[in-house]
Design a protein around this motif. Structure first.
Motif, PDB file in Angstrom:
ATOM      1  N   ARG A 105       7.447  40.040 -30.130  1.00 34.90           N
ATOM      2  CA  ARG A 105       6.344  39.192 -29.675  1.00 34.90           C
ATOM      3  C   ARG A 105       5.867  38.241 -30.761  1.00 34.90           C
ATOM      4  O   ARG A 105       5.801  38.581 -31.928  1.00 34.90           O
ATOM      5  CB  ARG A 105       5.168  40.061 -29.220  1.00 34.90           C
ATOM      6  CG  ARG A 105       5.487  40.957 -28.028  1.00 34.90           C
ATOM      7  CD  ARG A 105       5.476  40.159 -26.738  1.00 34.90           C
ATOM      8  NE  ARG A 105       5.932  40.963 -25.612  1.00 34.90           N
ATOM      9  CZ  ARG A 105       5.582  40.729 -24.352  1.00 34.90           C
ATOM     10  NH1 ARG A 105       4.790  39.730 -24.079  1.00 34.90           N
ATOM     11  NH2 ARG A 105       6.040  41.478 -23.379  1.00 34.90           N
ATOM     12  N   ARG A 106       5.516  37.030 -30.314  1.00 31.10           N
ATOM     13  CA  ARG A 106       4.849  36.034 -31.147  1.00 31.10           C
ATOM     14  C   ARG A 106       5.618  35.725 -32.427  1.00 31.10           C
ATOM     15  O   ARG A 106       5.043  35.559 -33.495  1.00 31.10           O
ATOM     16  CB  ARG A 106       3.426  36.493 -31.480  1.00 31.10           C
ATOM     17  CG  ARG A 106       2.568  36.633 -30.225  1.00 31.10           C
ATOM     18  CD  ARG A 106       1.236  37.245 -30.494  1.00 31.10           C
ATOM     19  NE  ARG A 106       0.479  37.377 -29.245  1.00 31.10           N
ATOM     20  CZ  ARG A 106      -0.665  38.052 -29.128  1.00 31.10           C
ATOM     21  NH1 ARG A 106      -1.180  38.651 -30.195  1.00 31.10           N
ATOM     22  NH2 ARG A 106      -1.284  38.120 -27.971  1.00 31.10           N
ATOM     23  N   ARG A 107       6.924  35.636 -32.288  1.00 34.62           N
ATOM     24  CA  ARG A 107       7.773  35.354 -33.446  1.00 34.62           C
ATOM     25  C   ARG A 107       8.014  33.863 -33.644  1.00 34.62           C
ATOM     26  O   ARG A 107       8.263  33.423 -34.768  1.00 34.62           O
ATOM     27  CB  ARG A 107       9.129  36.058 -33.278  1.00 34.62           C
ATOM     28  CG  ARG A 107       9.078  37.570 -33.441  1.00 34.62           C
ATOM     29  CD  ARG A 107       8.936  37.923 -34.898  1.00 34.62           C
ATOM     30  NE  ARG A 107       8.997  39.370 -35.101  1.00 34.62           N
ATOM     31  CZ  ARG A 107       8.776  39.952 -36.273  1.00 34.62           C
ATOM     32  NH1 ARG A 107       8.496  39.205 -37.327  1.00 34.62           N
ATOM     33  NH2 ARG A 107       8.850  41.256 -36.398  1.00 34.62           N
ATOM     34  N   GLY A 136       7.383  29.516 -32.516  1.00 37.56           N
ATOM     35  CA  GLY A 136       6.459  28.515 -32.017  1.00 37.56           C
ATOM     36  C   GLY A 136       7.190  27.338 -31.407  1.00 37.56           C
ATOM     37  O   GLY A 136       8.400  27.389 -31.147  1.00 37.56           O
ATOM     38  N   CYS A 146       7.376  33.894 -27.864  1.00 41.79           N
ATOM     39  CA  CYS A 146       6.712  32.787 -28.544  1.00 41.79           C
ATOM     40  C   CYS A 146       5.213  33.049 -28.675  1.00 41.79           C
ATOM     41  O   CYS A 146       4.634  33.862 -27.970  1.00 41.79           O
ATOM     42  CB  CYS A 146       6.957  31.470 -27.808  1.00 41.79           C
ATOM     43  SG  CYS A 146       6.209  31.376 -26.179  1.00 41.79           S
ATOM     44  N   ARG A 147       4.603  32.318 -29.577  1.00 40.08           N
ATOM     45  CA  ARG A 147       3.167  32.359 -29.755  1.00 40.08           C
ATOM     46  C   ARG A 147       2.516  31.489 -28.689  1.00 40.08           C
ATOM     47  O   ARG A 147       2.946  30.368 -28.446  1.00 40.08           O
ATOM     48  CB  ARG A 147       2.789  31.856 -31.156  1.00 40.08           C
ATOM     49  CG  ARG A 147       3.332  32.735 -32.274  1.00 40.08           C
ATOM     50  CD  ARG A 147       2.890  32.250 -33.646  1.00 40.08           C
ATOM     51  NE  ARG A 147       3.584  31.024 -34.034  1.00 40.08           N
ATOM     52  CZ  ARG A 147       4.759  31.012 -34.680  1.00 40.08           C
ATOM     53  NH1 ARG A 147       5.358  32.165 -35.001  1.00 40.08           N
ATOM     54  NH2 ARG A 147       5.326  29.871 -35.016  1.00 40.08           N
ATOM     55  N   ASP A 148       1.506  32.027 -28.028  1.00 41.14           N
ATOM     56  CA  ASP A 148       0.756  31.299 -27.007  1.00 41.14           C
ATOM     57  C   ASP A 148       1.686  30.715 -25.946  1.00 41.14           C
ATOM     58  O   ASP A 148       1.837  29.480 -25.829  1.00 41.14           O
ATOM     59  CB  ASP A 148      -0.064  30.185 -27.653  1.00 41.14           C
ATOM     60  CG  ASP A 148      -1.070  29.556 -26.685  1.00 41.14           C
ATOM     61  OD1 ASP A 148      -1.244  30.106 -25.578  1.00 41.14           O
ATOM     62  OD2 ASP A 148      -1.649  28.514 -27.041  1.00 41.14           O
ATOM     63  N   THR A 167       3.094  26.865 -25.473  1.00 40.37           N
ATOM     64  CA  THR A 167       4.281  26.647 -26.294  1.00 40.37           C
ATOM     65  C   THR A 167       5.464  26.154 -25.475  1.00 40.37           C
ATOM     66  O   THR A 167       6.132  25.182 -25.840  1.00 40.37           O
ATOM     67  CB  THR A 167       4.666  27.945 -27.028  1.00 40.37           C
ATOM     68  OG1 THR A 167       3.581  28.333 -27.864  1.00 40.37           O
ATOM     69  CG2 THR A 167       5.906  27.744 -27.882  1.00 40.37           C
TER      70      THR A 167
END
Length: 483
Positions: A15-17, A19, A228-230, A234
């Motif tokens: 997760r959130r790796r 952007g 991705c982040r957000d 994104t």
């Protein structure tokens, strides 16, 4: 035992790796600027006789930007590595979703496996010409395959870093080529390739197909939505940026190529030199070192595109395994890297079998493996784009979810009609892509594969509805929300 009975709790990707820039690298790498500049654009000029190829890039960029309005709106509400599969399942129903999943698996696998033909052929030729090392193309392909398998096993951000380095080098080389051609244009600079006559003279339908093929991969941003982040912002931003970069950059490169060869001579020069045109023109303006450097970066460019499609296929396997459509083991993610490693391994095994089979049987890595497979994949992706346009309208028909009428209805309707026209042209002009005679059986046999696979997927989706209600209920649902 059904494919679902042995499934544990759904696994999750890292997760959130990544952007916006990381996803742009994945998307643009899949379309491969240097491969388009060296192969796609000269081939387009040569086979169609259409001078207006630069303008076609801009037209299709507008069409795909309109498509992206609805696609991006849906990405704000659905986060699933299955992308097309999940969107169509939510917008048109679970059975059509499974049909789309089967088409996506065949399309992306075909694109990736086909690229191994180009990668092995190009690298083997370079090794032979430069170092006197003669290796079969398929041996070289398998060596690159092992490296891609290793990267696919690791974290997504490592893959993004590798693609970033390769793409920047590739893009800079193409940009230097473009500037050198414009600066030394033998017939002077001209905007004729952007005019109406240039756009409508020649095999226009086939030219649109060649141009559309250069955009393949632009839609893959949603595949990374879980990592991705957000994700609400994104994926949409990355998709818009990617379409703009691909459309403008490739239009500029096609125009620079026409200027370098001469606006009156670019079609004849493309027919004479083919994929070597960029190196012939580059040597004239930048010296012999450009050709050697260009061949090295062409290999790394195809490697980057192959890596990008490998990651896409692995995530489709993961999404379908996690939801019980395919064996549950495919839905496993690596406990440390958070990668869809089982799907990555499965895709590598499939690719290795095909490449090894072609190699041992003496198959043509370019005329057959690369040409047939990548065009088959492109046809499947266009079909998915049309279906997704309809799915966007279906998804928002029940509830607006805060989205405007442009992205809910108007944009997907307009892009759906435009893409349907492109799909029709693709089916009726498929011989132009394959380079086969108009009466060749391949002209209908390969497109029939896409249709047949979709029908099989629909049948399998209907089977799951009655045979495995638990798996059927999970179709398109993705992973449970995580903080």
């Amino acid at each position: 035992m059904t494919v679902n009975e042995s499934a544990a709790a759904p696994a999750a990707l890292s997760r959130r790796r990544i952007g916006v820039p990381d996803i742009v690298f994945f998307v643009v790498a899949a379309s491969s600027p240097l491969t388009v500049a060296a192969g796609g654009t000269p081939q387009n000029f040569a086979t169609t006789g259409v001078l207006g190829v630069p303008m076609m890039f801009l037209i299709l960029a507008v069409v795909l930007a309109v498509f992206s309005a609805g696609y991006a709106a849906m990405s704000r509400h659905i986060s699933n590595a299955g992308a097309f599969y999940a969107y169509i399942a939510h917008g048109l129903g679970r059975v059509p979703g499974v049909g789309a999943a089967f088409v996506a698996l065949v399309a992306y696998n075909a694109m990736q496996v086909g690229l191994y033909g180009l990668l092995g052929f190009s690298a083997a030729g370079f090794l032979s010409a430069t170092f006197g090392v003669d290796l079969p193309w398929w041996v070289v392909s398998l060596a690159f395959m092992a490296l891609i398998a290793l990267l696919g096993y690791r974290r997504i951000d490592l893959n993004a870093k590798v693609l970033a380095v390769l793409l920047v080098c590739e893009g800079l080389l193409v940009l230097v080529f473009d500037v050198s051609q414009i600066a030394t244009a033998p017939q002077g600079l001209s905007l004729e390739p952007f005019g109406w006559d240039a756009l409508t003279t020649g095999a226009v339908g086939a030219a649109f197909l060649w141009t559309m093929a250069a955009f393949m991969g632009f839609e893959s941003g949603a595949i990374y939505s879980e990592e991705c982040r957000d994700p609400r912002r994104t994926v949409s931003r990355a998709t818009y940026i990617s379409v703009a970069v691909i459309g403008v950059f490739y239009a500029f490169t096609a125009w620079a190529t026409a200027m370098g060869a001469g606006v009156d001579d670019v079609v004849a020069a493309s027919r004479e030199h083919g994929p070597d045109l960029i190196f012939v023109l580059g040597e004239r303006t930048l010296g012999s070192g450009f050709s050697t450097l260009g061949q090295v970066f062409l290999i790394t460019a195809v490697f980057a595109a192959t890596l990008s499609f490998h990651n896409a296929v692995a995530r489709y396997f993961f999404a379908l395994g996690r939801e019980g459509v395919l064996p549950a083991k495919l839905g496993s993610s690596h406990p440390r890297h958070g990668s869809p490693y089982v799907g990555s391994i499965g895709q590598t095994v499939f690719a290795a079998v095909v490449v090894l089979g072609f190699g041992l049987l003496g198959g043509d890595p370019m005329g057959t493996l690369f040409n047939w497979f990548t065009n088959l994949g492109a046809l499947g992706v266009i079909l998915l784009l049309v279906s997704t346009s309809v799915a966007v309208i279906g998804f928002f028909r029940r509830q607006a979810r805060g989205e405007g009428v442009w992205s809910r209805v108007v944009a997907p309707a307009l892009s759906g009609l435009a893409l349907l026209a492109i799909l029709y042209v693709a089916f009726t002009n498929f011989s132009a892509l394959l380079g086969t005679p108009p009466d060749s059986a391949l002209n209908w046999a390969l497109p029939a594969v896409v249709v047949l696979v979709g029908v099989v997927g629909l049948g399998y989706g209907a089977y799951l509805r009655s045979a495995d209600p638990a798996a059927y209920a999970r179709i398109g649902q993705g992973a449970p929300p995580q903080d």
